[in-house]
Design a protein around this motif. Structure first.
Motif, short mmCIF file in Angstrom:
data_model
loop_
_atom_site.label_atom_id
_atom_site.label_comp_id
_atom_site.label_asym_id
_atom_site.label_seq_id
_atom_site.Cartn_x
_atom_site.Cartn_y
_atom_site.Cartn_z
N SER A 93 0.83 -1.21 0.00
CA SER A 93 0.00 0.00 0.00
C SER A 93 0.86 1.26 0.00
CB SER A 93 -0.93 0.01 1.21
OG SER A 93 -1.84 -1.07 1.16
N HIS A 94 1.98 1.21 0.73
CA HIS A 94 2.87 2.37 0.80
C HIS A 94 3.48 2.66 -0.56
CE1 HIS A 94 5.56 5.30 2.54
NE2 HIS A 94 6.62 4.64 2.09
N LEU A 95 3.95 1.64 -1.25
CA LEU A 95 4.54 1.84 -2.58
C LEU A 95 3.48 2.31 -3.57
CD1 LEU A 95 6.89 -1.28 -2.74
CD2 LEU A 95 7.58 1.12 -2.48
N GLU A 96 2.28 1.77 -3.47
CA GLU A 96 1.20 2.22 -4.35
C GLU A 96 0.89 3.69 -4.13
OE1 GLU A 96 -1.36 -1.91 -5.03
OE2 GLU A 96 -1.86 -0.57 -3.36
N SER A 97 0.92 4.13 -2.87
CA SER A 97 0.62 5.53 -2.57
C SER A 97 1.67 6.46 -3.15
CB SER A 97 0.51 5.73 -1.06
OG SER A 97 1.79 5.62 -0.43
N LEU A 98 2.89 5.93 -3.36
CA LEU A 98 3.98 6.72 -3.94
C LEU A 98 4.08 6.54 -5.45
CD1 LEU A 98 6.74 5.97 -1.26
CD2 LEU A 98 5.33 8.03 -1.44
N SER A 99 3.16 5.75 -6.02
CA SER A 99 3.15 5.45 -7.46
C SER A 99 4.47 4.82 -7.92
CB SER A 99 2.88 6.73 -8.27
OG SER A 99 1.61 7.27 -7.94
N VAL A 100 5.01 3.94 -7.06
CA VAL A 100 6.24 3.23 -7.38
C VAL A 100 5.88 1.86 -7.97
CG1 VAL A 100 8.31 2.15 -6.42
CG2 VAL A 100 7.55 4.39 -5.58
N LYS A 101 6.47 1.54 -9.11
CA LYS A 101 6.21 0.23 -9.72
C LYS A 101 6.95 -0.85 -8.94
CE LYS A 101 6.41 -2.32 -14.08
NZ LYS A 101 6.76 -2.29 -15.52
N PHE A 102 6.29 -1.98 -8.73
CA PHE A 102 6.90 -3.06 -7.95
C PHE A 102 6.36 -4.41 -8.41
CE2 PHE A 102 3.09 -1.70 -5.74
CZ PHE A 102 2.46 -2.89 -5.43
N GLU A 103 7.05 -5.47 -7.99
CA GLU A 103 6.60 -6.83 -8.21
C GLU A 103 6.67 -7.57 -6.87
OE1 GLU A 103 5.32 -7.97 -10.87
OE2 GLU A 103 6.15 -6.93 -12.61
N VAL A 104 5.73 -8.50 -6.67
CA VAL A 104 5.68 -9.26 -5.42
C VAL A 104 5.92 -10.74 -5.72
CG1 VAL A 104 4.33 -9.87 -3.39
CG2 VAL A 104 4.05 -7.60 -4.44
N PHE A 105 6.91 -11.32 -5.04
CA PHE A 105 7.28 -12.72 -5.25
C PHE A 105 7.00 -13.52 -3.98
CE2 PHE A 105 9.79 -10.19 -8.11
CZ PHE A 105 9.84 -10.91 -9.28
N ASP A 106 6.58 -14.77 -4.17
CA ASP A 106 6.44 -15.72 -3.06
C ASP A 106 7.69 -16.59 -3.03
OD1 ASP A 106 3.68 -15.18 -2.09
OD2 ASP A 106 3.17 -15.73 -4.15
N ILE A 107 8.31 -16.68 -1.84
CA ILE A 107 9.58 -17.39 -1.70
C ILE A 107 9.43 -18.53 -0.71
CG2 ILE A 107 12.00 -17.17 -1.03
CD1 ILE A 107 11.33 -15.53 -3.51
N GLU A 108 9.96 -19.70 -1.10
CA GLU A 108 10.15 -20.81 -0.17
C GLU A 108 11.61 -21.21 -0.24
OE1 GLU A 108 7.68 -24.69 0.79
OE2 GLU A 108 8.95 -25.01 -0.97
N LYS A 109 12.30 -21.20 0.91
CA LYS A 109 13.72 -21.55 0.96
C LYS A 109 13.90 -22.72 1.92
CE LYS A 109 16.84 -18.26 1.35
NZ LYS A 109 17.74 -17.22 1.98
N VAL A 110 14.52 -23.79 1.42
CA VAL A 110 14.72 -25.00 2.21
C VAL A 110 16.22 -25.30 2.27
CG1 VAL A 110 14.18 -27.46 2.44
CG2 VAL A 110 12.49 -25.89 1.44
N TYR A 111 16.76 -25.37 3.48
CA TYR A 111 18.16 -25.71 3.68
C TYR A 111 18.34 -27.22 3.61
CZ TYR A 111 18.98 -20.91 5.07
OH TYR A 111 19.07 -19.54 5.07
N LEU A 112 19.46 -27.64 3.02
CA LEU A 112 19.70 -29.06 2.76
C LEU A 112 20.80 -29.61 3.65
CD1 LEU A 112 19.70 -29.01 -1.15
CD2 LEU A 112 17.74 -29.39 0.39
N LEU A 113 20.73 -30.92 3.88
CA LEU A 113 21.85 -31.61 4.51
C LEU A 113 23.05 -31.53 3.58
CD1 LEU A 113 19.99 -34.81 5.76
CD2 LEU A 113 20.89 -32.96 7.20
N THR A 114 24.24 -31.39 4.16
CA THR A 114 25.43 -31.26 3.33
C THR A 114 26.52 -32.18 3.84
OG1 THR A 114 27.17 -29.74 2.59
CG2 THR A 114 26.20 -29.30 4.75
N SER A 115 27.34 -32.66 2.91
CA SER A 115 28.46 -33.53 3.28
C SER A 115 29.76 -32.75 3.32
CB SER A 115 28.58 -34.68 2.27
OG SER A 115 28.77 -34.16 0.95
N SER A 116 29.68 -31.41 3.23
CA SER A 116 30.88 -30.59 3.21
C SER A 116 31.66 -30.74 4.51
CB SER A 116 30.52 -29.11 2.99
OG SER A 116 31.65 -28.29 3.16
#
Length: 211
Positions: A93-116
């Motif tokens: 809403s804040h960016l819209e009130s300033l007429s700033v163009k934006f994109e909204v992304f949905d993120i899922e981040k999963v950490y993995l087991l590592t053999s390092s």
């Protein structure tokens, strides 16, 4: 994105050295703005302005490309700023009130087991969706190669099948799955993102600004 000289370095903007260029300063600025906005939200969207001289601009470019391909960067970095813990709808809403163009992304981040053998290395996979259309990536982060340096990130694109296999078979049980809304926009010629956490916390919003 190398910002046109017509934006901030007008004295060096000319059509004399490029017969394919016919835009006025004003036209060049408008085309540059549209091109920059077309890449809004890309995970490797970097904007290189004209605050310094051309050599400084090129050094910043080399640094960012080096980081993107897993080489040690030299100077350019991203700064992070803790914001009030508002929900994503507040910032939208804040960016819209300033007429700033934006994109909204949905993120899922999963950490993995590592053999390092290095306790400081870690790997995660990420699903990044825009308007319901996902893309997938895998990132391995290793310690700096030199004292005081930056961590080295090795990134690659993966398929949805790889993502599902890794998240089902190799998740790190000691780490939370991260869910976020990421709001991408341009401010003063810099690529910015607001990371709004949805899980495991809902009271955290962080602004990332391209250095």
């Amino acid at each position: 994105h190398l910002t046109t000289a017509a934006e901030g370095a007008e004295a060096f903007y000319t059509c004399a050295n490029n017969e394919a260029r016919g835009e006025t300063v004003e036209q060049a600025r408008e085309i540059d703005k549209k091109t920059m906005e077309a890449w809004l939200g890309h995970p490797h969207h970097y904007v290189f302005g004209n605050e310094g001289d051309f050599e400084e601009k090129l050094r910043s470019l080399v640094t960012s490309v080096s980081r993107a391909v897993g080489l040690p960067p030299t100077s350019k970095s991203t700064t992070k700023h803790l914001l009030p813990p508002h929900p994503p709808s507040h910032w939208i809403s804040h960016l819209e009130s300033l007429s700033v163009k934006f994109e909204v992304f949905d993120i899922e981040k999963v950490y993995l087991l590592t053999s390092s053998s290095s306790d400081d290395s870690y790997t995660f996979v990420r699903r990044r969706s825009l308007n319901g259309v996902p893309s997938y990536g895998r990132t391995t982060v290793t310690p700096p190669l030199t004292p005081g340096g930056h961590p080295v990130e090795l990134k690659r694109i993966i398929t949805s099948r790889e993502y599902n296999t890794l998240t089902n078979d190799y998740p790190d049980p000691d780490r939370h799955v991260i869910l976020q809304k990421r709001i991408s926009f341009i401010h003063l010629g810099q690529a910015c993102q607001i990371h709004c956490y949805l899980s495991p916390r809902t009271d955290l919003s962080i602004l990332h600004v391209q250095g």
